[in-house]
Design an enzyme around this catalytic site. Structure first.
Site, short mmCIF file in Angstrom:
data_model
loop_
_atom_site.label_atom_id
_atom_site.label_comp_id
_atom_site.label_asym_id
_atom_site.label_seq_id
_atom_site.Cartn_x
_atom_site.Cartn_y
_atom_site.Cartn_z
N CYS A 103 0.38 -1.23 -0.04
CA CYS A 103 -0.13 0.29 -0.22
C CYS A 103 1.13 1.12 0.31
CB CYS A 103 -0.89 -0.13 1.35
SG CYS A 103 -2.02 1.35 1.03
N ASP A 126 -6.39 -2.58 11.27
CA ASP A 126 -5.62 -1.22 11.24
C ASP A 126 -5.10 -1.25 12.01
OD1 ASP A 126 -3.28 0.20 10.21
OD2 ASP A 126 -4.82 1.29 8.85
#
Length: 204
Positions: A7, A125
């Site tokens: 990412c 996350d």
């Protein structure tokens, strides 16, 4: 095999590094100027075009508008990853499937979003997404699996990725800061390779 998502790509060069390795997804931050990884649509389109066919591009956004999601789809992104408080109607109307992101502060919203049919997976996350910090993985062990992808993010590196895979058996792992250059200017080919090797070692 555990899927790998790299990412925070910021350039065509980052895409070319990712192309060399066995990864499933590549994420690009859009419409979030607070992030140093934020990329304008024109550049995002270039990054998507530079990715080889086998890698799925994912637009990463925080509480976007319907038009911003539509713009990401026009840029060639095949999924959008949505952080923050997002109207479920926006998720259902998105032109591409959604990864809904949660952090340890909003895990109580999991059931609310799990009812959305257009959600293809969940990204779990740390409290500060993009911070490179980990969280207590045991919080995820009791979450019910509903057949959608479970993607673990938050402070993963080549040093802890194998342990994360062994402990949680996620469908995929997501890394950003853990494969960046020391000066944070972009991705490190060597660190991507080390991360991929670590994940694959846990798959054996």
């Amino acid at each position: 095999m555990t899927g790998i998502k790299i990412c925070g790509l910021m350039s065509v060069q980052d895409a070319e590094y990712v192309n060399e390795f066995d990864v499933a997804f590549a994420g690009v931050v859009m419409f979030f100027p607070k992030s140093r990884r934020n990329v304008e649509p024109e550049k995002a389109r270039e990054i998507v075009c530079a990715l080889r066919a086998g890698i799925i591009p994912v637009a990463v956004m925080v509480e976007p508008s319907a038009e911003q999601i539509a713009e990401a789809a026009r840029c060639g992104f095949r999924y959008v990853q949505l952080h923050g408080s997002v109207d479920p109607r926006l998720i259902e109307s998105a032109p591409v499937p959604v990864f809904k992101a949660f952090n340890v502060k909003d895990m109580d919203m999991y059931e609310k979003y799990s009812a959305c049919k257009n959600i293809a997976g969940y990204v779990f996350d740390a409290a500060e997404p993009g911070s490179g910090k980990t969280f207590d993985w045991s919080e995820l062990r009791s979450l019910p699996r509903d057949g959608r992808l479970v993607i673990l993010a938050g402070g993963l590196t080549a040093e802890n990725a194998a342990a994360a895979v062994g402990y949680l058996n996620p469908d995929a792992v997501d890394v950003s800061s853990g494969v960046e250059n020391e000066d944070k200017t972009g991705k490190s080919k060597e660190r991507i390779q080390a991360f991929v090797n670590s994940v694959r070692s846990a798959d054996k």
